[in-house]
Design a protein around this motif. Structure first.
Motif, PDB file in Angstrom:
ATOM      1  N   GLU A 138       0.813  -1.212   0.000  1.00  0.00           N
ATOM      2  CA  GLU A 138       0.000   0.000   0.000  1.00  0.00           C
ATOM      3  C   GLU A 138       0.856   1.276   0.000  1.00  0.00           C
ATOM      4  N   LEU A 139       1.846   1.318  -0.871  1.00  0.00           N
ATOM      5  CA  LEU A 139       2.777   2.444  -0.905  1.00  0.00           C
ATOM      6  C   LEU A 139       2.060   3.764  -1.144  1.00  0.00           C
ATOM      7  N   SER A 140       2.428   4.761  -0.360  1.00  0.00           N
ATOM      8  CA  SER A 140       1.927   6.138  -0.396  1.00  0.00           C
ATOM      9  C   SER A 140       0.513   6.273   0.158  1.00  0.00           C
ATOM     10  N   LYS A 141      -0.102   5.179   0.562  1.00  0.00           N
ATOM     11  CA  LYS A 141      -1.468   5.227   1.082  1.00  0.00           C
ATOM     12  C   LYS A 141      -1.453   5.292   2.610  1.00  0.00           C
ATOM     13  N   LYS A 142      -2.627   5.411   3.184  1.00  0.00           N
ATOM     14  CA  LYS A 142      -2.760   5.581   4.631  1.00  0.00           C
ATOM     15  C   LYS A 142      -2.147   4.433   5.414  1.00  0.00           C
ATOM     16  N   PHE A 143      -2.297   3.204   4.914  1.00  0.00           N
ATOM     17  CA  PHE A 143      -1.814   2.033   5.642  1.00  0.00           C
ATOM     18  C   PHE A 143      -0.539   1.446   5.028  1.00  0.00           C
ATOM     19  N   GLU A 144       0.313   2.312   4.496  1.00  0.00           N
ATOM     20  CA  GLU A 144       1.599   1.876   3.940  1.00  0.00           C
ATOM     21  C   GLU A 144       2.420   1.151   4.999  1.00  0.00           C
TER      22      GLU A 144
ATOM     23  N   ALA B 248       6.076 -17.065   8.040  1.00  0.00           N
ATOM     24  CA  ALA B 248       5.370 -17.345   9.289  1.00  0.00           C
ATOM     25  C   ALA B 248       4.462 -16.177   9.680  1.00  0.00           C
ATOM     26  N   GLN B 249       4.950 -14.952   9.484  1.00  0.00           N
ATOM     27  CA  GLN B 249       4.172 -13.767   9.856  1.00  0.00           C
ATOM     28  C   GLN B 249       2.885 -13.655   9.059  1.00  0.00           C
ATOM     29  N   PHE B 250       2.990 -13.821   7.741  1.00  0.00           N
ATOM     30  CA  PHE B 250       1.811 -13.637   6.907  1.00  0.00           C
ATOM     31  C   PHE B 250       0.866 -14.840   6.953  1.00  0.00           C
ATOM     32  N   LYS B 251       1.358 -15.997   7.380  1.00  0.00           N
ATOM     33  CA  LYS B 251       0.446 -17.117   7.596  1.00  0.00           C
ATOM     34  C   LYS B 251      -0.500 -16.821   8.757  1.00  0.00           C
ATOM     35  N   GLN B 252      -0.019 -16.034   9.708  1.00  0.00           N
ATOM     36  CA  GLN B 252      -0.846 -15.671  10.852  1.00  0.00           C
ATOM     37  C   GLN B 252      -1.877 -14.606  10.484  1.00  0.00           C
ATOM     38  N   ARG B 253      -1.503 -13.737   9.568  1.00  0.00           N
ATOM     39  CA  ARG B 253      -2.411 -12.666   9.154  1.00  0.00           C
ATOM     40  C   ARG B 253      -2.230 -12.414   7.662  1.00  0.00           C
ATOM     41  N   ALA B 254      -3.208 -12.846   6.894  1.00  0.00           N
ATOM     42  CA  ALA B 254      -3.105 -12.762   5.436  1.00  0.00           C
ATOM     43  C   ALA B 254      -2.983 -11.304   4.984  1.00  0.00           C
ATOM     44  N   PRO B 255      -2.131 -11.047   3.989  1.00  0.00           N
ATOM     45  CA  PRO B 255      -1.922  -9.670   3.514  1.00  0.00           C
ATOM     46  C   PRO B 255      -3.087  -9.160   2.682  1.00  0.00           C
ATOM     47  N   LYS B 256      -3.212  -7.841   2.620  1.00  0.00           N
ATOM     48  CA  LYS B 256      -4.197  -7.188   1.778  1.00  0.00           C
ATOM     49  C   LYS B 256      -3.516  -6.047   1.026  1.00  0.00           C
ATOM     50  N   GLY B 257      -4.167  -5.589  -0.017  1.00  0.00           N
ATOM     51  CA  GLY B 257      -3.678  -4.410  -0.725  1.00  0.00           C
ATOM     52  C   GLY B 257      -2.678  -4.723  -1.826  1.00  0.00           C
ATOM     53  N   GLU B 258      -2.109  -3.652  -2.386  1.00  0.00           N
ATOM     54  CA  GLU B 258      -1.145  -3.776  -3.486  1.00  0.00           C
ATOM     55  C   GLU B 258       0.249  -3.994  -2.912  1.00  0.00           C
ATOM     56  N   ILE B 259       0.972  -4.928  -3.505  1.00  0.00           N
ATOM     57  CA  ILE B 259       2.235  -5.381  -2.915  1.00  0.00           C
ATOM     58  C   ILE B 259       3.371  -5.346  -3.923  1.00  0.00           C
ATOM     59  N   VAL B 260       4.528  -4.850  -3.464  1.00  0.00           N
ATOM     60  CA  VAL B 260       5.786  -5.005  -4.188  1.00  0.00           C
ATOM     61  C   VAL B 260       6.666  -5.916  -3.317  1.00  0.00           C
ATOM     62  N   LEU B 261       7.128  -7.001  -3.896  1.00  0.00           N
ATOM     63  CA  LEU B 261       7.979  -7.957  -3.211  1.00  0.00           C
ATOM     64  C   LEU B 261       9.435  -7.721  -3.620  1.00  0.00           C
ATOM     65  N   LEU B 262      10.311  -7.573  -2.633  1.00  0.00           N
ATOM     66  CA  LEU B 262      11.738  -7.374  -2.909  1.00  0.00           C
ATOM     67  C   LEU B 262      12.544  -8.475  -2.241  1.00  0.00           C
ATOM     68  N   ILE B 263      13.573  -8.937  -2.918  1.00  0.00           N
ATOM     69  CA  ILE B 263      14.492  -9.907  -2.332  1.00  0.00           C
ATOM     70  C   ILE B 263      15.918  -9.372  -2.462  1.00  0.00           C
ATOM     71  N   ASN B 264      16.725  -9.691  -1.465  1.00  0.00           N
ATOM     72  CA  ASN B 264      18.087  -9.182  -1.388  1.00  0.00           C
ATOM     73  C   ASN B 264      19.082 -10.336  -1.420  1.00  0.00           C
ATOM     74  N   PRO B 265      19.494 -10.790  -2.612  1.00  0.00           N
ATOM     75  CA  PRO B 265      20.445 -11.901  -2.707  1.00  0.00           C
ATOM     76  C   PRO B 265      21.760 -11.631  -2.002  1.00  0.00           C
ATOM     77  N   ALA B 266      22.122 -10.344  -1.857  1.00  0.00           N
ATOM     78  CA  ALA B 266      23.383 -10.017  -1.191  1.00  0.00           C
ATOM     79  C   ALA B 266      23.377 -10.491   0.269  1.00  0.00           C
ATOM     80  N   SER B 267      22.195 -10.687   0.828  1.00  0.00           N
ATOM     81  CA  SER B 267      22.093 -11.116   2.223  1.00  0.00           C
ATOM     82  C   SER B 267      22.568 -12.548   2.416  1.00  0.00           C
ATOM     83  N   ILE B 268      22.645 -13.327   1.340  1.00  0.00           N
ATOM     84  CA  ILE B 268      23.130 -14.705   1.462  1.00  0.00           C
ATOM     85  C   ILE B 268      24.420 -14.964   0.685  1.00  0.00           C
ATOM     86  N   THR B 269      24.841 -13.958  -0.117  1.00  0.00           N
ATOM     87  CA  THR B 269      26.049 -14.141  -0.913  1.00  0.00           C
ATOM     88  C   THR B 269      27.223 -13.342  -0.383  1.00  0.00           C
TER      89      THR B 269
END
Length: 224
Positions: free
Chosen positions: A184-190, A202-223
């Motif tokens: 929800e970028l730029s919106k009230k509940f960003e 584990a977090q989102f299994k407990q509470r399903a997400p809503k809204g528009e989503i951008v997913l980012l991954i950081n390969p540098a964190s494991i390389t």
């Protein structure tokens, strides 16, 4: 002149003065969905004729738009949100402008991709954006594996209905991979949710997400 005009990704106040001037001065506005764009235009008291321009009619609509531009009309092109062409219609129209030597320009403005990248806290010097992830799990896994192997920060658009499944795949590939879910970028509940693939799954299994989503991954964190 054909002008590709970015519109807000959520907060209406994010539109630029140049974008407003262009829309107000246009003879015709091509919208991805006229029903979606009309409230924004009405909010800024812009009363210009609208036509639809979306993935399913772009090829058929182009000759009409080209003809009107050749007649001297100023045409503005907008998508439902953000910058046209970026996972939105417009690519074929730009190609037609080049082919017919029509004058065109692209205005700078809101983009969910750049906003998410800057806000994620992930490396920004090199990154990739690959639009929406595939629906089928097998193809989705291959796309995610390729993104991790690239070593660059990778961004995808993802449906809230598939996010948990995608995080499960990432957790299976590498549970400690650093992930950010920008919602929800730029919106009230960003919100920005950061953590390992396993923790966010584990977090989102407990509470399903809503809204528009951008997913980012950081390969540098494991390389690194």
């Amino acid at each position: 002149m054909i002008t590709f005009v970015p519109t807000p990704i959520g907060n209406r106040a994010d539109i630029t003065q140049r974008a407003l001037s262009t829309l107000q001065d246009a003879d015709l506005i091509a919208c991805e969905d006229t029903r979606h764009s009309r409230p924004l235009l009405k909010h800024y008291e812009i009363d210009v004729p609208l036509i639809s321009l979306h993935d399913h009619n772009e090829q058929q609509r182009i000759p009409e738009i080209v003809e009107k531009a050749q007649q001297g009309l100023n045409i503005a092109v907008i998508s439902d949100a953000g910058t046209p062409l970026i996972s939105d219609p417009g690519y074929r129209l730009v190609q037609a402008c080049i082919e017919h030597q029509l004058e065109y320009t692209v205005l700078p403005g809101p983009s969910a991709v750049i906003t998410a990248l800057a806000g994620s806290g992930f490396p920004c010097h090199a990154f990739s954006f690959d639009g929406f992830l595939p629906v089928k799990k097998g193809k989705r896994r291959k796309a995610l594996e390729a993104a991790i192997e690239s070593g660059k920060t990778a961004l995808f658009f993802e449906s809230p209905h598939r996010l948990i499944s995608t995080l499960e795949i990432l957790s299976d590939i590498h549970p400690q991979l650093e992930v950010c879910v920008a919602r929800e970028l730029s919106k009230k509940f960003e919100t920005y949710h950061r953590g390992s693939a396993n923790d966010l799954w584990a977090q989102f299994k407990q509470r399903a997400p809503k809204g528009e989503i951008v997913l980012l991954i950081n390969p540098a964190s494991i390389t690194s």
